[in-house]
Scaffold this motif. Structure first.
Motif, PDB file in Angstrom:
ATOM      1  N   GLY A  71       0.794  -1.207   0.000  1.00 40.01           N
ATOM      2  CA  GLY A  71       0.000   0.000   0.000  1.00 40.01           C
ATOM      3  C   GLY A  71       0.831   1.263   0.000  1.00 40.01           C
ATOM      4  N   GLY A  72       0.956   1.883  -1.174  1.00 42.36           N
ATOM      5  CA  GLY A  72       1.602   3.190  -1.276  1.00 42.36           C
ATOM      6  C   GLY A  72       3.091   3.200  -0.994  1.00 42.36           C
ATOM      7  N   ILE A  73       3.732   2.043  -1.047  1.00 44.04           N
ATOM      8  CA  ILE A  73       5.167   1.981  -0.719  1.00 44.04           C
ATOM      9  C   ILE A  73       5.990   2.384  -1.949  1.00 44.04           C
ATOM     10  N   THR A  74       7.006   3.212  -1.710  1.00 46.45           N
ATOM     11  CA  THR A  74       7.869   3.709  -2.789  1.00 46.45           C
ATOM     12  C   THR A  74       9.320   3.333  -2.469  1.00 46.45           C
ATOM     13  N   ARG A  75      10.211   3.670  -3.401  1.00 43.31           N
ATOM     14  CA  ARG A  75      11.639   3.429  -3.133  1.00 43.31           C
ATOM     15  C   ARG A  75      12.098   4.260  -1.938  1.00 43.31           C
ATOM     16  N   GLU A  76      11.435   5.381  -1.732  1.00 44.46           N
ATOM     17  CA  GLU A  76      11.830   6.260  -0.614  1.00 44.46           C
ATOM     18  C   GLU A  76      11.431   5.677   0.742  1.00 44.46           C
ATOM     19  N   THR A  77      10.330   4.938   0.780  1.00 46.20           N
ATOM     20  CA  THR A  77       9.837   4.442   2.079  1.00 46.20           C
ATOM     21  C   THR A  77      10.113   2.958   2.309  1.00 46.20           C
ATOM     22  N   ALA A  78      10.612   2.274   1.283  1.00 44.56           N
ATOM     23  CA  ALA A  78      10.746   0.814   1.357  1.00 44.56           C
ATOM     24  C   ALA A  78      11.581   0.348   2.555  1.00 44.56           C
ATOM     25  N   LEU A  79      12.680   1.041   2.811  1.00 47.94           N
ATOM     26  CA  LEU A  79      13.565   0.584   3.892  1.00 47.94           C
ATOM     27  C   LEU A  79      12.914   0.727   5.265  1.00 47.94           C
ATOM     28  N   GLN A  80      12.200   1.829   5.448  1.00 47.78           N
ATOM     29  CA  GLN A  80      11.492   2.030   6.720  1.00 47.78           C
ATOM     30  C   GLN A  80      10.480   0.903   6.956  1.00 47.78           C
ATOM     31  N   VAL A  81       9.827   0.499   5.866  1.00 50.05           N
ATOM     32  CA  VAL A  81       8.813  -0.547   5.982  1.00 50.05           C
ATOM     33  C   VAL A  81       9.483  -1.876   6.335  1.00 50.05           C
ATOM     34  N   ARG A  82      10.628  -2.117   5.709  1.00 50.72           N
ATOM     35  CA  ARG A  82      11.392  -3.323   6.063  1.00 50.72           C
ATOM     36  C   ARG A  82      11.836  -3.274   7.518  1.00 50.72           C
ATOM     37  N   ASP A  83      12.321  -2.111   7.932  1.00 50.21           N
ATOM     38  CA  ASP A  83      12.797  -1.969   9.312  1.00 50.21           C
ATOM     39  C   ASP A  83      11.667  -2.140  10.321  1.00 50.21           C
ATOM     40  N   ALA A  84      10.442  -1.864   9.889  1.00 48.23           N
ATOM     41  CA  ALA A  84       9.291  -2.048  10.780  1.00 48.23           C
ATOM     42  C   ALA A  84       8.925  -3.526  10.914  1.00 48.23           C
ATOM     43  N   GLY A  85       9.582  -4.386  10.124  1.00 45.22           N
ATOM     44  CA  GLY A  85       9.387  -5.814  10.313  1.00 45.22           C
ATOM     45  C   GLY A  85       8.872  -6.595   9.118  1.00 45.22           C
ATOM     46  N   ALA A  86       8.669  -5.927   7.987  1.00 43.29           N
ATOM     47  CA  ALA A  86       8.177  -6.651   6.808  1.00 43.29           C
ATOM     48  C   ALA A  86       9.313  -7.456   6.170  1.00 43.29           C
TER      49      ALA A  86
END
Ligand code: TZP
Ligand code: MG
Length: 214
Positions: free
Chosen positions: A171-186
């Motif tokens: 949902g709405g994930i971009t190259r700019e936010t991808a790492l944060q999402v991974r760091d959140a546990g995905a």
């Protein structure tokens, strides 16, 4: 089914709305699949919310032919068509056939994935016969009609605390936010528009994402 090198960090979802309707549809599909495989994509979903079963099946056959056996192909919504087109699995949502019923159709060897949007659904999904759980929308998205409320990075963290199954964030994930999402546990990032939006280069964009995760 398992992935030898771990669950793929990138999970592109090819939405049929990005495909041409005319005679070059199947060559475009084949080209896209080959491009993504060349870019290092190992897991790809095909999603078609509007087309007939015949269209979905024909598209799926083209994708399977272009993918060979190296790319794991998942079909959105249709377990029976996934079997018929020799896909590797099916992805179901909360309004679809249940994961257990999908599992009964595709058998024990193929993958079943399920979408969740809140704690109750996560809890339930963790006990279901699924190979991965998707959580979202993480951010606002224009790729889904009537999306559930945004769960944010906090929703990804919460989801991580509820399951040890592979967790896919969407949902709405971009190259700019991808790492944060991974760091959140995905474990994996599923994207539609960030890879398939018109005028983009899906192969290059997929490579960019994969490089971010190395
Ligand atoms: N489920 C939750 S958000 C979403 C789906 C299918 C759409 C994701 O698309 P995008 O373009 O990556 O936001
Ligand atoms: Mg669905």
């Amino acid at each position: 089914m398992g992935f030898k090198e771990g669950f793929p960090a990138l999970y592109p979802i090819l939405d049929a709305s990005f495909l041409p309707a005319g005679g070059d549809r199947h060559s475009r599909l084949g080209q896209l699949v080959a491009e993504l495989a060349d870019a290092g994509v190992r897991l790809l979903q095909y999603r078609n919310k509007q087309g007939s079963e015949a269209e979905i099946l024909a598209d799926a056959h083209s994708m399977r032919a272009a993918a060979g056996s190296g790319l794991t192909l998942i079909l959105n919504d249709w377990p029976d068509l996934a079997v018929e087109a020799d896909f590797d699995g099916v992805h179901v949502g909360q309004q679809d056939i249940s994961p257990a019923a999908a599992r009964a159709i595709v058998g024990g060897e193929k993958m079943v994935g399920v979408s969740t949007h809140n704690e109750a659904q996560l809890r339930a999904a963790d006990g279901e016969p699924v190979d991965y759980i998707a959580i979202g929308p993480v951010f606002s998205t224009s790729s889904k009609e009537n999306p559930d409320p945004v769960v944010g990075l906090e929703g990804v963290r919460l989801a991580r605390s509820y399951t040890r199954k592979p967790l896919v964030a969407i949902g709405g994930i971009t190259r700019e936010t991808a790492l944060q999402v991974r760091d959140a546990g995905a474990d994996s990032i599923a994207v539609i528009s960030a890879i398939f939006a018109p005028q983009g280069n899906p192969g290059k964009l997929a490579k960019d994402f994969i490089r971010i995760f190395l």
